[in-house]
Design a protein around this motif. Structure first.
Motif, PDB file in Angstrom:
ATOM      1  N   PRO A  90       0.677  -1.082   0.085  1.00 25.26           N
ATOM      2  CA  PRO A  90      -0.035   0.085  -0.073  1.00 25.26           C
ATOM      3  C   PRO A  90       0.681   1.248  -0.030  1.00 25.26           C
ATOM      4  N   ILE A  91       1.890   1.139   0.635  1.00 22.71           N
ATOM      5  CA  ILE A  91       2.753   2.573   0.745  1.00 22.71           C
ATOM      6  C   ILE A  91       3.089   2.806  -0.631  1.00 22.71           C
ATOM      7  N   GLU A  92       3.409   1.873  -1.336  1.00 25.49           N
ATOM      8  CA  GLU A  92       4.378   2.342  -2.581  1.00 25.49           C
ATOM      9  C   GLU A  92       3.251   2.484  -3.670  1.00 25.49           C
ATOM     10  N   ARG A  93       1.949   2.050  -3.413  1.00 26.74           N
ATOM     11  CA  ARG A  93       0.659   2.107  -4.378  1.00 26.74           C
ATOM     12  C   ARG A  93       0.283   3.421  -4.000  1.00 26.74           C
ATOM     13  N   CYS A  94      -0.633   3.659  -3.102  1.00 30.80           N
ATOM     14  CA  CYS A  94      -1.278   4.842  -2.523  1.00 30.80           C
ATOM     15  C   CYS A  94      -1.517   4.955  -1.085  1.00 30.80           C
ATOM     16  N   ALA A  95      -0.955   5.516  -0.206  1.00 33.30           N
ATOM     17  CA  ALA A  95      -1.239   5.408   1.088  1.00 33.30           C
ATOM     18  C   ALA A  95      -1.180   6.609   1.733  1.00 33.30           C
ATOM     19  N   LEU A  96      -1.963   6.900   2.735  1.00 32.29           N
ATOM     20  CA  LEU A  96      -1.888   8.063   3.738  1.00 32.29           C
ATOM     21  C   LEU A  96      -1.653   7.623   4.981  1.00 32.29           C
ATOM     22  N   ILE A  97      -0.591   8.400   5.736  1.00 31.85           N
ATOM     23  CA  ILE A  97      -0.358   8.095   7.146  1.00 31.85           C
ATOM     24  C   ILE A  97      -0.399   9.403   7.827  1.00 31.85           C
ATOM     25  N   ASP A  98      -0.857   9.419   9.084  1.00 29.25           N
ATOM     26  CA  ASP A  98      -1.071  10.501   9.850  1.00 29.25           C
ATOM     27  C   ASP A  98       0.099  10.530  10.655  1.00 29.25           C
ATOM     28  N   LEU A  99       1.083  11.719  10.587  1.00 33.25           N
ATOM     29  CA  LEU A  99       2.321  11.901  11.352  1.00 33.25           C
ATOM     30  C   LEU A  99       1.961  12.891  12.405  1.00 33.25           C
ATOM     31  N   THR A 100       0.901  13.156  12.680  1.00 33.43           N
ATOM     32  CA  THR A 100       0.377  14.364  13.353  1.00 33.43           C
ATOM     33  C   THR A 100       1.170  14.334  14.735  1.00 33.43           C
ATOM     34  N   ASP A 101       1.342  12.989  15.337  1.00 29.98           N
ATOM     35  CA  ASP A 101       1.793  12.729  16.751  1.00 29.98           C
ATOM     36  C   ASP A 101       3.297  13.014  16.825  1.00 29.98           C
ATOM     37  N   LEU A 102       3.963  13.123  15.496  1.00 26.09           N
ATOM     38  CA  LEU A 102       5.449  13.481  15.388  1.00 26.09           C
ATOM     39  C   LEU A 102       5.677  14.659  15.738  1.00 26.09           C
ATOM     40  N   PRO A 103       6.888  15.368  16.358  1.00 27.70           N
ATOM     41  CA  PRO A 103       7.257  16.512  16.734  1.00 27.70           C
ATOM     42  C   PRO A 103       7.834  17.381  15.444  1.00 27.70           C
ATOM     43  N   ARG A 104       7.312  18.663  15.347  1.00 29.83           N
ATOM     44  CA  ARG A 104       7.631  19.613  14.464  1.00 29.83           C
ATOM     45  C   ARG A 104       7.601  21.062  14.989  1.00 29.83           C
ATOM     46  N   VAL A 105       8.348  21.837  14.398  1.00 28.97           N
ATOM     47  CA  VAL A 105       8.617  23.129  15.030  1.00 28.97           C
ATOM     48  C   VAL A 105       8.971  24.260  13.843  1.00 28.97           C
ATOM     49  N   GLY A 106       8.693  25.497  13.981  1.00 27.80           N
ATOM     50  CA  GLY A 106       9.195  26.194  12.937  1.00 27.80           C
ATOM     51  C   GLY A 106      10.075  27.489  13.813  1.00 27.80           C
ATOM     52  N   PHE A 107      10.894  28.105  12.849  1.00 21.66           N
ATOM     53  CA  PHE A 107      11.745  29.222  13.631  1.00 21.66           C
ATOM     54  C   PHE A 107      11.685  30.513  12.243  1.00 21.66           C
ATOM     55  N   ARG A 108      11.520  31.777  12.758  1.00 15.56           N
ATOM     56  CA  ARG A 108      11.527  32.800  12.101  1.00 15.56           C
ATOM     57  C   ARG A 108      12.244  33.841  12.447  1.00 15.56           C
ATOM     58  N   GLY A 109      12.804  34.530  11.601  1.00 20.28           N
ATOM     59  CA  GLY A 109      13.538  35.850  11.842  1.00 20.28           C
ATOM     60  C   GLY A 109      14.868  36.217  11.245  1.00 20.28           C
ATOM     61  N   LEU A 110      15.307  37.335  11.104  1.00 24.72           N
ATOM     62  CA  LEU A 110      16.614  37.712  10.348  1.00 24.72           C
ATOM     63  C   LEU A 110      17.968  36.632  10.917  1.00 24.72           C
ATOM     64  N   ASP A 111      17.867  36.408  11.894  1.00 22.20           N
ATOM     65  CA  ASP A 111      18.820  35.514  12.320  1.00 22.20           C
ATOM     66  C   ASP A 111      18.520  34.025  12.561  1.00 22.20           C
ATOM     67  N   ALA A 112      17.284  33.576  12.018  1.00 23.38           N
ATOM     68  CA  ALA A 112      16.848  32.088  12.169  1.00 23.38           C
ATOM     69  C   ALA A 112      17.799  31.170  11.324  1.00 23.38           C
ATOM     70  N   ALA A 113      18.277  31.626  10.159  1.00 28.21           N
ATOM     71  CA  ALA A 113      19.275  30.771   9.300  1.00 28.21           C
ATOM     72  C   ALA A 113      20.600  30.342  10.187  1.00 28.21           C
ATOM     73  N   GLN A 114      21.049  31.557  10.748  1.00 28.20           N
ATOM     74  CA  GLN A 114      22.178  31.585  11.288  1.00 28.20           C
ATOM     75  C   GLN A 114      22.335  30.539  12.475  1.00 28.20           C
ATOM     76  N   TRP A 115      21.090  30.867  13.142  1.00 31.97           N
ATOM     77  CA  TRP A 115      20.920  29.842  14.322  1.00 31.97           C
ATOM     78  C   TRP A 115      20.803  28.434  14.088  1.00 31.97           C
ATOM     79  N   LEU A 116      19.903  28.225  12.786  1.00 30.59           N
ATOM     80  CA  LEU A 116      19.760  26.764  12.422  1.00 30.59           C
ATOM     81  C   LEU A 116      20.967  26.058  11.917  1.00 30.59           C
ATOM     82  N   THR A 117      21.696  26.786  11.381  1.00 28.40           N
ATOM     83  CA  THR A 117      23.042  26.337  10.788  1.00 28.40           C
ATOM     84  C   THR A 117      23.881  25.925  11.865  1.00 28.40           C
TER      85      THR A 117
END
Lengths: 99, 189
Positions: B6-33
């Motif tokens: 199924p995963i190779e044919r056509c599948a939908l998996i709910d990953l909502t329980d896995l962590p995700r986060v965002g960063f924004r700002g003029l120094d965000a790129a420098q901090w992430l690097t």
């Protein structure tokens, strides 16, 4: 469907965008009269012809500027607001109390 | 039906329980690097870091990070938990409760998306590493092409409160291709 070219995201259906009003140069709030400020905040020119407007691409919450002909609804060009806002604007509070 | 799983044919998996986060700002790129993340060169591009974290760049100064399956996103979860606002112009954007996260995979991904989205997401127009912030099934959705040579795969990030509706809309579009929902455990192994 009308297509608008978002400066960040490229050409997209017009349904992905929100109109944000006429673009007007802000008078200096510290020195302008109440009438000038009220005109800036509340009044629209509603010109027939090519005007500058704020638009937002909804999915990316990205605000940009567009030049549009209000009679033909043709979008002439869209561009990043950095083209106009190229320096920081400092806001100072009124020194005397507001009556 | 084909012999593909199924995963190779056509599948939908709910990953909502896995962590995700965002960063924004003029120094965000420098901090992430400095924190060891690889960053995309331009807005609306995404890159996979060595540890499996996916970094999508949404604008000149905004990044959206999706946790790795290998550590179940623990690196990002601790990044967010240990976050302290400092002098740098880099600001945390909590994404766990704002966005739901789905993975659409298989050889029919572009055909499924064509039914619910106006943007051309076929491989030739939307190659691996592309990001589209657009309207999908009438919701604002971030689409990330995170496919590999072995598997075509899109990550879909939508308003979390609309997950039930969105999942049903995508599954409905997947129906004609034999698409099915698949449990997250099948990816974690």
């Amino acid at each position: 469907m009308k297509i608008m070219n978002c400066p960040l995201n490229g050409p997209r259906n017009i349904s992905e965008f929100t109109y944000g009003g006429e673009f007007k140069v802000m008078p200096d709030p510290a020195t302008c009269s109440d009438a000038e400020w009220a005109d800036y905040v509340f009044n629209s020119d509603n010109e027939a012809g090519v005007v500058r407007e704020w638009w937002m691409h909804n999915a990316s919450s990205y605000w940009f500027l567009a030049e549009r002909h209000t009679v033909t609804d043709q979008i002439i060009r869209t561009f990043d607001a950095k083209e106009v806002f190229n320096q920081r604007v400092e806001f100072k509070a009124h020194e005397e109390g507001v009556a | 039906m084909t012999s593909l799983n199924p995963i190779e044919r056509c599948a939908l998996i709910d990953l909502t329980d896995l962590p995700r986060v965002g960063f924004r700002g003029l120094d965000a790129a420098q901090w992430l690097t400095a924190s060891g993340y690889s960053l995309p060169e331009a807005p609306n591009r995404a890159v996979l870091c060595g540890d499996g974290t996916l970094v999508a760049r949404l604008s000149q100064t905004e990044y959206f990070l999706l946790g790795s399956l290998s550590d179940r996103g623990q690196r990002l979860a601790s990044e967010e938990a240990g976050w302290v606002l400092g002098e740098e112009r880099n600001y945390l954007l909590p994404r766990q409760d704002s966005h739901a996260w789905l993975q659409l995979s298989g050889k029919h991904v572009a055909e499924v998306m064509a039914k619910i989205c106006g943007v051309d997401l076929r491989a030739e127009a939307f190659p691996v590493g592309s990001v589209a912030q657009t309207s999908v099934a009438r919701l604002n959705v971030i689409v990330i092409n995170a496919g590999s040579a072995e598997l075509a795969k899109f990550h879909l990030l939508c308003d979390r409160a609309s997950l039930e509706y969105f999942q049903a809309a995508v599954l409905d579009a997947m129906g004609e291709f034999g698409g099915v929902p698949v449990a997250l455990d099948n990816l974690l192994g």
